[in-house]
Enzyme design. Sequence first.
Site, PDB file in Angstrom:
ATOM      1  N   CYS A 110       0.799  -1.244   0.000  1.00  9.09           N
ATOM      2  CA  CYS A 110       0.000   0.000   0.000  1.00  9.09           C
ATOM      3  C   CYS A 110       0.825   1.284   0.000  1.00  9.09           C
ATOM      4  O   CYS A 110       0.419   2.258  -0.627  1.00  9.09           O
ATOM      5  CB  CYS A 110      -0.982  -0.016   1.157  1.00  9.09           C
ATOM      6  SG  CYS A 110      -2.037  -1.460   1.084  1.00  9.09           S
ATOM      7  N   HIS A 243      -3.942   6.715   3.804  1.00  6.79           N
ATOM      8  CA  HIS A 243      -4.263   5.458   3.128  1.00  6.79           C
ATOM      9  C   HIS A 243      -5.710   5.084   3.460  1.00  6.79           C
ATOM     10  O   HIS A 243      -6.157   5.228   4.603  1.00  6.79           O
ATOM     11  CB  HIS A 243      -3.295   4.374   3.585  1.00  6.79           C
ATOM     12  CG  HIS A 243      -3.544   3.062   2.939  1.00  6.79           C
ATOM     13  ND1 HIS A 243      -3.812   2.944   1.598  1.00  6.79           N
ATOM     14  CD2 HIS A 243      -3.582   1.798   3.443  1.00  6.79           C
ATOM     15  CE1 HIS A 243      -4.003   1.666   1.304  1.00  6.79           C
ATOM     16  NE2 HIS A 243      -3.878   0.956   2.406  1.00  6.79           N
ATOM     17  N   ASN A 273     -10.312   0.023  -0.607  1.00  6.37           N
ATOM     18  CA  ASN A 273      -8.853   0.133  -0.487  1.00  6.37           C
ATOM     19  C   ASN A 273      -8.216  -0.278  -1.818  1.00  6.37           C
ATOM     20  O   ASN A 273      -8.211  -1.461  -2.164  1.00  6.37           O
ATOM     21  CB  ASN A 273      -8.395  -0.785   0.660  1.00  6.37           C
ATOM     22  CG  ASN A 273      -6.897  -0.778   0.861  1.00  6.37           C
ATOM     23  OD1 ASN A 273      -6.155  -0.210   0.061  1.00  6.37           O
ATOM     24  ND2 ASN A 273      -6.447  -1.418   1.918  1.00  6.37           N
TER      25      ASN A 273
HETATM   26  N1  ACO Z   1     -19.284  -9.573   7.006  1.00  5.33           N
HETATM   27  C1  ACO Z   1     -19.864  -9.993   8.141  1.00  5.33           C
HETATM   28  N2  ACO Z   1     -19.153 -10.442   9.191  1.00  5.33           N
HETATM   29  C2  ACO Z   1     -17.814 -10.436   9.079  1.00  5.33           C
HETATM   30  C3  ACO Z   1     -17.151  -9.999   7.921  1.00  5.33           C
HETATM   31  C4  ACO Z   1     -17.958  -9.566   6.852  1.00  5.33           C
HETATM   32  N3  ACO Z   1     -17.427  -9.117   5.690  1.00  5.33           N
HETATM   33  N4  ACO Z   1     -15.821 -10.118   8.116  1.00  5.33           N
HETATM   34  C5  ACO Z   1     -15.650 -10.600   9.366  1.00  5.33           C
HETATM   35  N5  ACO Z   1     -16.859 -10.791   9.946  1.00  5.33           N
HETATM   36  C6  ACO Z   1     -17.152 -11.287  11.282  1.00  5.33           C
HETATM   37  C7  ACO Z   1     -16.077 -12.185  11.826  1.00  5.33           C
HETATM   38  O1  ACO Z   1     -16.278 -13.503  11.397  1.00  5.33           O
HETATM   39  C8  ACO Z   1     -16.290 -12.024  13.323  1.00  5.33           C
HETATM   40  O2  ACO Z   1     -17.352 -12.829  13.709  1.00  5.33           O
HETATM   41  P1  ACO Z   1     -17.278 -13.653  15.113  1.00  5.33           P
HETATM   42  O3  ACO Z   1     -17.184 -12.597  16.186  1.00  5.33           O
HETATM   43  O4  ACO Z   1     -18.559 -14.418  15.116  1.00  5.33           O
HETATM   44  O5  ACO Z   1     -16.050 -14.497  15.009  1.00  5.33           O
HETATM   45  C9  ACO Z   1     -16.765 -10.568  13.456  1.00  5.33           C
HETATM   46  O6  ACO Z   1     -17.204 -10.187  12.154  1.00  5.33           O
HETATM   47  C10 ACO Z   1     -15.708  -9.623  13.943  1.00  5.33           C
HETATM   48  O7  ACO Z   1     -14.535  -9.815  13.168  1.00  5.33           O
HETATM   49  P2  ACO Z   1     -13.252  -8.938  13.424  1.00  5.33           P
HETATM   50  O8  ACO Z   1     -12.146  -9.436  12.573  1.00  5.33           O
HETATM   51  O9  ACO Z   1     -13.017  -8.811  14.899  1.00  5.33           O
HETATM   52  O10 ACO Z   1     -13.769  -7.515  12.892  1.00  5.33           O
HETATM   53  P3  ACO Z   1     -13.066  -6.139  12.994  1.00  5.33           P
HETATM   54  O11 ACO Z   1     -13.942  -5.164  13.667  1.00  5.33           O
HETATM   55  O12 ACO Z   1     -11.643  -6.274  13.494  1.00  5.33           O
HETATM   56  O13 ACO Z   1     -12.990  -5.700  11.479  1.00  5.33           O
HETATM   57  C11 ACO Z   1     -11.452  -5.599   9.636  1.00  5.33           C
HETATM   58  C12 ACO Z   1     -12.263  -6.509  10.538  1.00  5.33           C
HETATM   59  C13 ACO Z   1     -12.406  -4.679   8.875  1.00  5.33           C
HETATM   60  C14 ACO Z   1     -10.684  -6.469   8.656  1.00  5.33           C
HETATM   61  C15 ACO Z   1     -10.497  -4.748  10.502  1.00  5.33           C
HETATM   62  O14 ACO Z   1      -9.779  -5.564  11.400  1.00  5.33           O
HETATM   63  C16 ACO Z   1      -9.505  -3.981   9.660  1.00  5.33           C
HETATM   64  O15 ACO Z   1      -9.859  -3.042   8.958  1.00  5.33           O
HETATM   65  N6  ACO Z   1      -8.223  -4.334   9.745  1.00  5.33           N
HETATM   66  C17 ACO Z   1      -7.207  -3.629   8.979  1.00  5.33           C
HETATM   67  C18 ACO Z   1      -7.257  -4.140   7.592  1.00  5.33           C
HETATM   68  C19 ACO Z   1      -6.350  -3.348   6.705  1.00  5.33           C
HETATM   69  O16 ACO Z   1      -6.016  -2.223   6.978  1.00  5.33           O
HETATM   70  N7  ACO Z   1      -5.972  -4.009   5.624  1.00  5.33           N
HETATM   71  C20 ACO Z   1      -5.240  -3.458   4.588  1.00  5.33           C
HETATM   72  C21 ACO Z   1      -3.891  -2.966   4.956  1.00  5.33           C
HETATM   73  S1  ACO Z   1      -2.715  -3.474   3.882  1.00  5.33           S
HETATM   74  C22 ACO Z   1      -3.172  -3.083   2.376  1.00  5.33           C
HETATM   75  O17 ACO Z   1      -3.845  -2.102   2.219  1.00  5.33           O
HETATM   76  C23 ACO Z   1      -2.736  -3.995   1.272  1.00  5.33           C
END
Ligand code: ACO
Length: 319
Positions: A110, A243, A273
């Site tokens: 990224c 970003h 993203n």
């Molecule tokens: N739809 C519905 N439910 C979902 C989804 C979805 N798309 N994705 C995950 N869940 C569920 C999970 O299964 C979990 O359920 P559970 O509690 O029954 O196990 C629940 O939602 C919570 O999951 P978390 O992973 O704790 O959710 P979180 O609030 O952390 O959000 C996310 C996840 C959006 C991925 C977040 O952690 C995030 O943004 N992380 C950073 C990602 C990032 O920046 N990536 C790119 C950087 S690098 C690049 O750009 C190449």
Amino acid sequence: MSFSILSTGRALPRTVLTNEQLCRFVDTTDEWIRSRTGIAQRYVCMEESLTDLAAQAARNAMQRAGVEASDLDLILCATISSDYITPSLACTVQEALGASCPAFDISAACPGFLFALDVADGYFARGKAKRILVVAAEAMSRLMDWRDRSTCVLFGDGAGAVILGPGDGLRSLLLQTQGRAEVLYVPATRGNLPGRATGAKSYAVMDGQEVFKFAVTAMCRGLRHAIREAGVAEEEISWVLPHQANLRIIEFAMSKMKIPPERFLINIDRLANTSAACIPILLDESREQGKLKKGDLLAMCAFGAGLTSASAVIRWDAD
Ligand code: ACO
């Protein structure tokens, strides 16, 4: 001597994929995606190659700067989702533009656009270039497992480009790498040598919460560090181009910095993203919307797989 940005350009695929459309084949909801990420839709390459997008973004920037392909001294592409493993995207873009200068890719996930700017800075410092094209382009939709709701909802495709010329617009630029592959990676193809274990698919694998923790720290620390290196106060920053990985990460930075929240530029709701392409696309959109005024100080910050992060302060010198 360093560089100033002379012009910008961008290109997006024709196909929009909304959260509602996504819900038809992924076990997710519009409400979950919007509330956890701020994303409402993304663009995906269906017919376009990444070269098509990157070359279109480049042409737009070149036209605005009045630069011909023969004027280019270097083409740098930042990408992790090129059309080919080899040749590089920069080579296929060079061919599409009809240019003849050296061309190569930067792979830094990224923050790749900012890593590419650092390489360009070196070319200007050594007096080796007068016009450099930097294109950041990603077809992230190709790297996703569309059955994995924890990753596929987050990303989109697009390309942004800048033309750089000699100048002193670059005020600071910092790169950081923490080698930690397990947090976020896409496995390489393995070939088909008989007997060698295969089966690994080239899909993105991400520990979302670990990336989130890294990102919130990297965003604030990176912005503060670049602003300090530039010798200015946070309040003097005209626009922040963060970003676009998750709106919650941007909102965290807004709450911690002394920069008014309305100066943070955001397009994650429409584009998701687009990895390395996020910042140059934001830059071109903001220019088109008339937000950028000559002399504005732009603070940029990105983080991604590697783990890598980068931040910069650049004065907007274009009219
Ligand atoms: N739809 C519905 N439910 C979902 C989804 C979805 N798309 N994705 C995950 N869940 C569920 C999970 O299964 C979990 O359920 P559970 O509690 O029954 O196990 C629940 O939602 C919570 O999951 P978390 O992973 O704790 O959710 P979180 O609030 O952390 O959000 C996310 C996840 C959006 C991925 C977040 O952690 C995030 O943004 N992380 C950073 C990602 C990032 O920046 N990536 C790119 C950087 S690098 C690049 O750009 C190449």
